[in-house]
Design a protein around this motif. Structure first.
Motif, PDB file in Angstrom:
ATOM      1  N   LYS A  88       0.860  -1.181   0.000  1.00 44.80           N
ATOM      2  CA  LYS A  88       0.000   0.000   0.000  1.00 44.80           C
ATOM      3  C   LYS A  88       0.896   1.230   0.000  1.00 44.80           C
ATOM      4  N   GLU A  93       1.768   4.941   0.823  1.00 42.95           N
ATOM      5  CA  GLU A  93       1.434   6.053   1.710  1.00 42.95           C
ATOM      6  C   GLU A  93       2.513   7.117   1.548  1.00 42.95           C
ATOM      7  N   ILE A 145       1.803  -5.712   2.495  1.00 46.22           N
ATOM      8  CA  ILE A 145       0.585  -6.383   2.943  1.00 46.22           C
ATOM      9  C   ILE A 145       0.891  -7.870   2.981  1.00 46.22           C
ATOM     10  N   LYS A 171      -0.883 -10.634   4.118  1.00 48.85           N
ATOM     11  CA  LYS A 171      -2.000 -11.532   4.406  1.00 48.85           C
ATOM     12  C   LYS A 171      -1.998 -12.790   3.545  1.00 48.85           C
ATOM     13  N   THR A 189      -8.659  -9.159   0.731  1.00 49.03           N
ATOM     14  CA  THR A 189      -8.216  -7.804   1.045  1.00 49.03           C
ATOM     15  C   THR A 189      -6.752  -7.554   0.688  1.00 49.03           C
ATOM     16  N   SER A 190      -6.011  -8.599   0.346  1.00 49.06           N
ATOM     17  CA  SER A 190      -4.610  -8.386  -0.055  1.00 49.06           C
ATOM     18  C   SER A 190      -4.534  -7.481  -1.269  1.00 49.06           C
ATOM     19  N   GLU A 235      -6.630  -3.831  -0.650  1.00 51.62           N
ATOM     20  CA  GLU A 235      -5.873  -2.806   0.071  1.00 51.62           C
ATOM     21  C   GLU A 235      -4.620  -2.371  -0.681  1.00 51.62           C
ATOM     22  N   ASP A 287      -2.029  -1.057  -3.512  1.00 50.71           N
ATOM     23  CA  ASP A 287      -1.952  -0.132  -4.642  1.00 50.71           C
ATOM     24  C   ASP A 287      -1.097  -0.714  -5.760  1.00 50.71           C
TER      25      ASP A 287
END
Length: 400
Positions: free
Chosen positions: A352, A354, A361, A363, A369-370, A373, A375
């Protein structure tokens, strides 16, 4: 059927790029061109504006007639007519003459300036001028905005509302654009059902069909979701044959152990397998084949693996067919914290973004959600075991 030959990612990309597929060009009406990619440079066929025009409401004058004007010694000009926007004037100003003119109207012959009506006093068929003006005051010359022959838009430009407005301004009603590649999308697996259906024990909702279809559309292609093929030869063959009406076919998923081999068998039966296994993680169980000259991709079932391989393998081909570059764009960011990798295996790590930081990530590719979430993902070479916190990494973005 085991993996025929696991190949490096670069070899798989080379094979895809060498497929005998070329961009197609079509002409569309401007009202249908929004979001399309230009297939040619466009030069202005005309001057904008196409004539000398007034930029204010007022009086068209010969500027030299006003040069001696002042409060104590005003200049009086004879008003010989009116000119409104949309009209072709039949007036030619002589010495000492003026004409009322509206904003946007054609400047009459003989005039070289427009005096705003607020600073002029009208009395009958005369106008009183108390301030001098200068050539081109209150006037936009023909071609001052866009000269004829100006390069307006380059080949490869994506047409947004600004671009279509610009084309309208020069009278262009049709444009040549790259045809949208038609992509058939098929999900596979007995356990997969469509959203909206009853979720019975052992079943899961299809994610890849929606994700891949909309990724194709986001790139500029046309996606045709053909539904879900069951884990059997008849269903798979039927869907693949239907998909061959399009320019390419993308399959994903199938949780049972034999489904991947079944897909490969049908592709081999109908055409040729170019790649069966790529040396990356996640995404090793990937098939690249050709049937009747059309590429067919078998992508993994886990959403993160599927979308990662779509981004790596399919997106470049779609971009190429839309007149763009085959190469995948990468950006540099700094890793948020230390990451361990498996030496000898090229890994793609979801992250992700930021600001300037790439946050891993962790997971696993099986988690929905891997990729929701994420990008994008970091390309970790096979000879790297540890990436340190703050280390600069290359990120391949999911967004196109």
């Amino acid at each position: 059927m085991a993996f025929l030959k696991v190949v490096p990612l670069e070899e798989a990309l080379k094979i895809i790029n060498s497929l005998p597929l070329k961009p197609k060009i079509e002409e569309v009406a401007l009202e249908e061109a929004l979001g399309r990619i230009l297939a040619e440079d466009i030069n202005s066929p005309m001057d904008v504006p196409p004539f000398d025009r007034a930029t204010v409401d007022g009086y068209a004058v010969r500027s030299q007639d006003t040069w001696n004007a002042n409060e104590s010694n005003p200049v009086v000009l004879k008003v010989v007519g009116e000119i409104h926007a949309g009209e072709e004037p039949d007036i030619e100003l002589g010495e000492g003459e003026a004409a009322y003119i509206s904003t946007g109207a054609v400047l009459p012959k003989g005039a070289d300036a427009v005096i705003e009506f607020e600073i002029a006093e009208r009395k009958g068929d005369e106008v009183i001028i108390t301030k001098p003006t200068y050539p081109q005051a209150g006037v936009m010359k023909a071609g001052a905005d866009i000269p004829k022959g100006t390069l307006l838009l380059k080949k490869g430009t994506k047409l947004g509302f600004k671009e279509t407005a610009l084309l309208s301004a020069v009278g262009i009603s049709k444009v040549k654009v790259f045809a949208k590649p038609k992509v058939a999308v098929i999900s596979t697996g007995n356990e997969v059902i469509l959203p909206g259906e009853e979720l019975k024990p052992g079943k899961i909702y299809d994610i890849n069909g929606r994700a891949v279809s909309d990724a194709v559309r986001e790139l500029g292609g046309e996606a045709y979701f053909l539904g879900i093929a069951g884990d059997n030869e008849e269903s798979l063959r039927e869907k693949i044959l239907e998909g061959l009406k399009c320019d390419m076919v993308i399959l994903s998923g199938g949780a049972s152990g034999g489904t991947r081999d079944l897909t490969a068998s049908i592709i081999e039966e109908l055409g040729e397998i170019k790649v069966h296994g790529i040396a990356i993680q996640p995404g090793k169980p990937t098939i690249i084949g050709v049937i009747d000259g059309k590429p067919i991709f078998g992508l993994p079932g886990y959403p993160t693996s599927c979308l990662t391989n779509f981004t790596l393998l399919v997106a470049p081909l779609i971009r190429k067919l839309l007149g763009g570059e085959f190469e995948t764009q990468r950006i540099k960011k700094k890793l948020a914290h230390k990451v361990f990798s498996v030496k000898g295996r090229r890994q793609f790590l979801p992250v992700k973004i930021e600001g300037e930081i790439a946050k891993p990530i962790l997971k696993g590719s099986g988690a929905v959600t891997s990729f929701i979430e994420a990008d994008g993902f970091v390309d970790i070479p096979e000879n790297v075991e540890i990436l340190e916190e703050g280390e600069e990494v290359e990120v391949i973005l999911f967004r196109f």
